[in-house]
Each structure stands twice: as structure tokens, then as C-alpha cells.
Design a protein around this motif. Structure first.
Motif, short mmCIF file in Angstrom:
data_model
loop_
_atom_site.label_atom_id
_atom_site.label_comp_id
_atom_site.label_asym_id
_atom_site.label_seq_id
_atom_site.Cartn_x
_atom_site.Cartn_y
_atom_site.Cartn_z
N ALA A 157 3.47 17.37 -5.23
CA ALA A 157 2.61 17.23 -6.14
C ALA A 157 3.08 16.63 -7.43
N GLY A 158 2.29 15.83 -8.05
CA GLY A 158 3.03 15.31 -9.35
C GLY A 158 3.01 13.76 -9.35
N THR A 159 3.29 13.26 -10.35
CA THR A 159 3.33 11.72 -10.64
C THR A 159 4.80 11.42 -10.23
N HIS A 160 4.82 10.27 -9.43
CA HIS A 160 6.10 9.94 -8.83
C HIS A 160 6.21 8.28 -8.61
N GLN A 161 7.48 7.73 -8.56
CA GLN A 161 7.41 6.15 -8.61
C GLN A 161 8.35 6.00 -7.10
N ALA A 162 7.74 5.16 -6.54
CA ALA A 162 8.26 4.73 -5.41
C ALA A 162 8.89 3.30 -5.53
N PHE A 163 10.14 2.96 -4.82
CA PHE A 163 10.75 1.65 -5.11
C PHE A 163 11.01 1.20 -3.98
N VAL A 164 11.11 -0.19 -3.56
CA VAL A 164 11.40 -0.94 -2.27
C VAL A 164 12.59 -1.97 -2.77
N THR A 193 0.82 -1.26 -0.03
CA THR A 193 -0.13 0.06 0.25
C THR A 193 0.96 1.44 0.12
N PRO A 194 0.49 2.33 -0.92
CA PRO A 194 -0.50 2.19 -1.61
C PRO A 194 -0.38 1.43 -3.01
N SER A 195 -1.57 1.10 -3.47
CA SER A 195 -1.61 0.34 -4.74
C SER A 195 -0.96 1.09 -5.96
N GLY A 196 -0.52 0.49 -6.87
CA GLY A 196 0.15 1.11 -8.10
C GLY A 196 -1.02 2.05 -8.62
N PHE A 197 -0.51 3.17 -9.10
CA PHE A 197 -1.44 4.48 -9.63
C PHE A 197 -2.35 5.00 -8.92
N ALA A 198 -2.24 4.82 -7.55
CA ALA A 198 -2.89 5.43 -6.48
C ALA A 198 -3.09 6.90 -6.48
N LYS A 199 -3.95 7.52 -6.20
CA LYS A 199 -4.31 8.88 -6.07
C LYS A 199 -3.82 9.45 -4.41
N THR A 217 13.53 -11.48 -10.26
CA THR A 217 14.25 -10.61 -9.38
C THR A 217 14.09 -9.15 -10.02
N GLY A 218 14.30 -8.41 -9.26
CA GLY A 218 13.96 -6.86 -9.68
C GLY A 218 13.50 -6.05 -8.30
N TRP A 219 13.48 -4.90 -8.42
CA TRP A 219 12.83 -3.92 -7.46
C TRP A 219 11.40 -3.81 -7.86
N HIS A 220 10.50 -4.09 -6.77
CA HIS A 220 9.04 -3.55 -7.00
C HIS A 220 8.91 -2.05 -6.76
N SER A 221 7.88 -1.62 -7.75
CA SER A 221 7.66 0.01 -7.62
C SER A 221 6.14 0.32 -7.68
N VAL A 222 5.80 1.36 -7.34
CA VAL A 222 4.49 1.72 -7.53
C VAL A 222 4.29 3.03 -8.00
N THR A 223 3.53 3.45 -8.91
CA THR A 223 3.29 5.00 -9.18
C THR A 223 2.46 5.63 -8.29
N LEU A 224 2.76 6.92 -7.98
CA LEU A 224 1.88 7.59 -7.11
C LEU A 224 1.59 8.90 -7.75
N ASP A 225 0.14 9.31 -7.82
CA ASP A 225 -0.35 10.35 -8.46
C ASP A 225 -0.97 11.42 -7.31
N ALA A 226 0.20 12.13 -6.93
CA ALA A 226 -0.10 13.15 -5.62
C ALA A 226 -0.63 14.23 -6.09
N HIS A 227 -1.73 14.96 -5.53
CA HIS A 227 -2.35 16.03 -5.68
C HIS A 227 -2.41 17.23 -4.37
#
Length: 518
Positions: A478-485, A416-422, A508-518
Motif C-alpha cells: 500500500a502507498g505510492t510507488h514508482q515502477a521502472f523498466v 499497463t498499468p498506466s501512469g498514476f493508476a490506482k 534515452t532513459g528508463w520509462h517509469s509509471v507511478t502506482l497508487d496502491a490501496h
């Protein structure tokens, strides 16, 4: 109104509806007869199930991966539906090609019947008597097709112009349909008559002599968005090749240990049930799990130490693999040294989260070995353990391009948050899961875009064989960002950024989610 065209004798033929009905009724008769006989000689000998199993066993790895990733637990119902559509199309084709003479349709019926015979013959878990089921299906389908065709388009007698006897055909069709349905139901009842759920209920409470330590209060961060530490049985992921879940009663089950051993031994369920039981919390992971995927769950398993059972057989020094076989014929190759290592904690499990194993998760008994992907360590419905060399026996997935050795890789996931979450710009809380079974997780780090890595708060470590939860707050403008773990295990290894496909030994690889912050 007659369904035969008013034309010279050489052009007499069936109408499209009648030809179609003949093909469908012949298919119904074949499936009903095959299912009925399979109920008595081996449920998976039913031609429909046998052909579906053959498709599963011989599908290219890429298709299998796509189905697991896209369809999840719906892959098997979709396969059955697809096979049913193909059979219906063949039945329609058989009818349409036989509007003047039955020969073309009869050839197709024989070809389909032969496919069923071949599919049953190829199953290692079925004996020769099981061939009676597809043979009965072939005979019934051919007989009904020929019989109905003769009624609908009888040979024209000399000096007689008899037409199509609609009532006779309809009576015969209704009889065939009813008989096929009754046969299918009878076969279903006979084939699934083993009351596995009743047997499971009769096991009673499983009280371990050695219980797992109490869970610490901060074993998970479920309130913050991580999964609960213990996965409920109904939510535990299920990936296997069984189109029909095996129905085994405890009184019908036993485990044979043989091959490169000093003495062959066989254990009944009562033998296992009456031993001092141990409880261990173990996180299982499927090798097909993509980066960030859901094919991982954690449970408290109850059973006996596998090393103790193997010690009674006396495994010989030259044995390289423990070749495990499920009651449905699925096979698994485990490195013998891992299965024999008392420190590994390998189990023959009969319980899961305080109750007997659910039927779909291996009741009466399954293998659980921490730290290895399931395809080399987690045989459900296990009935046979043979110790042998790697070059002597090839397990199911090894012949399909997967690796011989399959230690679970260090990985992590943002839940959480899920991918492309606002999200609202500012402080954003992220939570997730990390795992490195049989090594343990030491650290989890998160970063936003290309910023610096920040260390997350970890849940209490319950065991090196279980997953570990984490959480962290990030400042997200604010804006569109990507979080990695990424995670670092207790051995000092930090998971790689490089993406690798699950084949042959895990993604293998890093998991990431896209965040849409407003």
C-alpha cells in the motif's frame, strides 16, 4: 441608415462593419482564386497550403517537438486553424486601416500576396508555373478590396452628395462570396481529382512469393496489457510534414534511381508489382518518440528488396548517402551502405498488413529500412533516389539539427498499468514493450522504487527487426510507488538510465509509471 458619418468631406469614412466585411471578402476572393488555379498547376501551390508548409519547414525544432508531443496527429489541423485565424486578423486590420482611403489595406493585401508568392517559390516540388496560383490570389484580393471599397466609399463628385448605396454593396458582396466559394470548391475538386483510393483498390491482392514465417501463439501479451504484435493500419502512428496527403495513382508513379550510379534506371509501378514480392515484419519508430512514447508501430510490409533495384543501377563505390525525395518534396538521407546491404532487409514497400499501402502511409510506394529511425529510412510517396556524398546534399531534418546517422536505440516501455493508476495492493501485473530493431531484445527487467531488478517474461522473438512484449507480477505494498523498466539487447547493451532529449538522434532513459496502491 447611411454608414458614412455626417461630417465634412475630409472625414468621410466607412463604418466598422462595412470595413470589416471588405477585408474578409477580399481575403475570401484571394484564397478562392489561389485555390482554383492551384487545382490545375499544383495543389500545394494554393497560397494557404504553401504558407502553412513554409511555417512547418521553418519552425524551430523545439516548437516542432512540442507540437508532436502535445498535439500528436492534431498538429496539422491546429496549424491550419492558427494560420486561418492570423489571415482573418490581417483581413480585419486591412479593413479597419482603410476606412477613409483604401491605400493602407491595399498595401497589406500586397504584402500577404507576396508572402504567398515567396512560399510557393521556396517549394522544391513546385515548378515556376505554380507561381500562377499565388499571383492569382494577390490579383483577386487586391481587385476585390479596391472594388468593394470604391462601392462603399465612392469618390465624392463635385456638387453631388451621393451616399452609401447599401444594395449595390450587398449585391457585390454576395457575388464575391459566392464566386470565392465556387472557386475554392472547383480548385479542391481539380486538385484532389486524382483518385488515389480508386487506384489503390484496383491494385488487387498482393501475394508475396516469400511470406513471413507464421506468427507464434505468444508473439504478444495483448490479453495481459501489451499492444497486439501487428498494429492495425488505422492505428499505425503517422508523423510526416505533409499538410495535404499526396494523391498519387499507380499509373502516374515511377521511381528514378540516379546520381553516383553506373546507369540511371526508372521503375514503374507495374515493374515493381510484377516482380516476386517479399513480406517482412518490421517495427518502425519515430526519432521524436519520447521515453515511453507512442510513436512506434509494427506491420507486415510487402514489397521488393531495395538492394536488388539498386543493383540494377550499379551504385558506385564513392556514394555515401541515398538521398530520397518524396513527391511532395520532402527529403531523406540514408547511409548508402545500409541501403545496399542485403542482410539489412531494406525494402521498397507497396503493401502493408496484407493490402496495398494506405494513402496516408505512402501509397503507391515507400521505403522501409529496419533499424533506423524513420527520418533517415522511411520515405513515403517516394519517387526519387539519388546516390551522392553527404556534403553534396542535405536532407530535410539534417538541416534542422538532427543527426546524420540514426540507428534506433534500445528502449522499453510500460504499457499497463498506466501512469498514476490506482491498483490494489498485493500482486500487480505489469506489461509492456521493448525494442532494439535489427539487434533484438534479449532481456527486460522491472523494479519497484529502488528495489532489485526482476526479470520479466518475454514473448516469442519473431524477428530482430520487430518489437518484443513482456510481462511481470510485482508485490506492491500500500502507498505510492514508482515502477521502472529497462531492456538489454542481443548485443549485450543495457539501456541507460540517463535521460536524453530526442534531438539529435533519439531519446534515452528508463520509462517509469507511478502506482497508487490501496
Amino acid at each position: 441608415m447611411s454608414t458614412l458619418q455626417d461630417a465634412p468631406p475630409e472625414t468621410r469614412r466607412l463604418s466598422l462593419p462595412v470595413a470589416t466585411l471588405i477585408g474578409l471578402l477580399a481575403l475570401a476572393a484571394a484564397l478562392g482564386a489561389g485555390h482554383l488555379v492551384a487545382g490545375f498547376v499544383g495543389y500545394t501551390a494554393s497560397p494557404f497550403i504553401a504558407v502553412a508548409n513554409y511555417v512547418v519547414d521553418h519552425s524551430p525544432t523545439g516548437i516542432v517537438k512540442w507540437a508532436e508531443r502535445t498535439l500528436g496527429t492534431w498538429d496539422k489541423p491546429v496549424l491550419k486553424l492558427g494560420l486561418a485565424v492570423v489571415l482573418v486578423l490581417f483581413a480585419l486590420l486591412a479593413g479597419q486601416l482603410s476606412r477613409r482611403t483604401p491605400r493602407a489595406g491595399q498595401v497589406l493585401v500586397v504584402l500577404l500576396g507576396a508572402a504567398g508568392v515567396a512560399a510557393v517559390y521556396a517549394r522544391s516540388d513546385l515548378g515556376q508555373v505554380s507561381l500562377l496560383a499565388p499571383v492569382a490570389a494577390l490579383a483577386a484580393g487586391l481587385a476585390v478590396f479596391t472594388f468593394l471599397h470604391r462601392i462603399a466609399l465612392p469618390p465624392e463628385p463635385a456638387g453631388d452628395e451621393r451616399g452609401f448605396d447599401r444594395r449595390k454593396f450587398l449585391r457585390a458582396g454576395v457575388g464575391v462570396a459566392a464566386g470565392s466559394g465556387i472557386a475554392a470548391v472547383a480548385g479542391q475538386v481539380a486538385g484532389t481529382g486524382a483518385d488515389a483510393e480508386g487506384s489503390r483498390a484496383a491494385v488487387g491482392p498482393l501475394v508475396p512469393a516469400r511470406t513471413a514465417p507464421p506468427l507464434p501463439a505468444d508473439a504478444d501479451f495483448a490479453k495481459l496489457g501489451s499492444p497486439p504484435f501487428i498494429t492495425r493500419n488505422p492505428d499505425f502512428y503517422r508523423i510526416d510534414t505533409a499538410l495535404v496527403v499526396p494523391q498519387l495513382r499507380t499509373e502516374d508513379w515511377n521511381l528514378r534511381i540516379h546520381g553516383m550510379v553506373d546507369r540511371e534506371v526508372t521503375f514503374s509501378y507495374a515493374d515493381i508489382r510484377n516482380r516476386p514480392l517479399v513480406e517482412r515484419r518490421v517495427t518502425l519508430t519515430c526519432v521524436s518518440n519520447e521515453v515511453g512514447g507512442p510513436l512506434i508501430s509494427n506491420a507486415a510490409f510487402i514489397g521488393v528488396d531495395l538492394a536488388d533495384l539498386l543493383g540494377e543501377a550499379g551504385v558506385q563505390a564513392g556514394a555515401e548517402q541515398m538521398f530520397a525525395t518524396s513527391v511532395d518534396g520532402w527529403t531523406c538521407g540514408t547511409p548508402a551502405k545500409v541501403a545496399l546491404d542485403p542482410a539489412r532487409g531494406a525494402m521498397l514497400a507497396i503493401g502493408m498488413n496484407g493490402e496495398p499501402l494506405p494513402v496516408e502511409h505512402g501509397f503507391p510506394a515507400r521505403i522501409v529500412i529496419p533499424g533506423l529511425y524513420g527520418y533517415v529510412s522511411a520515405t513515403k510517396w517516394v519517387t526519387d533516389l539519388e546516390f551522392t556524398r553527404w556534403d553534396a546534399r542535405q536532407a530535410y531534418w539534417l538541416g534542422r539539427g538532427w543527426a546524420e546517422q540514426a540507428p534506433i536505440k534500445t528502449e522499453s516501455r510500460i504499457d499497463t498499468p498506466s501512469g498514476f493508476a490506482k491498483v490494489t495492493a498485493g500482486k500487480v501485473r505489469l506489461a509492456g514493450t521493448a525494442w532494439a530493431q535489427h539487434t533484438g531484445i534479449a532481456k527486460v527487467e522491472v523494479r519497484l522504487d529502488q528495489g532489485e531488478w526482476r526479470q520479466a517474461t518475454l514473448s516469442a522473438e519473431v524477428s530482430k527487426d520487430t518489437w518484443r512484449m513482456w510481462w511481470l507480477e510485482l508485490d506492491v505494498p500500500a502507498g505510492t510507488h514508482q515502477a521502472f523498466v529497462r531492456a538489454t539487447d542481443s548485443g549485450g547493451y543495457t539501456q541507460t538510465e540517463n535521460r536524453a532529449d530526442p534531438v539529435p538522434d533519439g531519446a534515452t532513459g528508463w520509462h517509469s509509471v507511478t502506482l497508487d496502491a490501496h
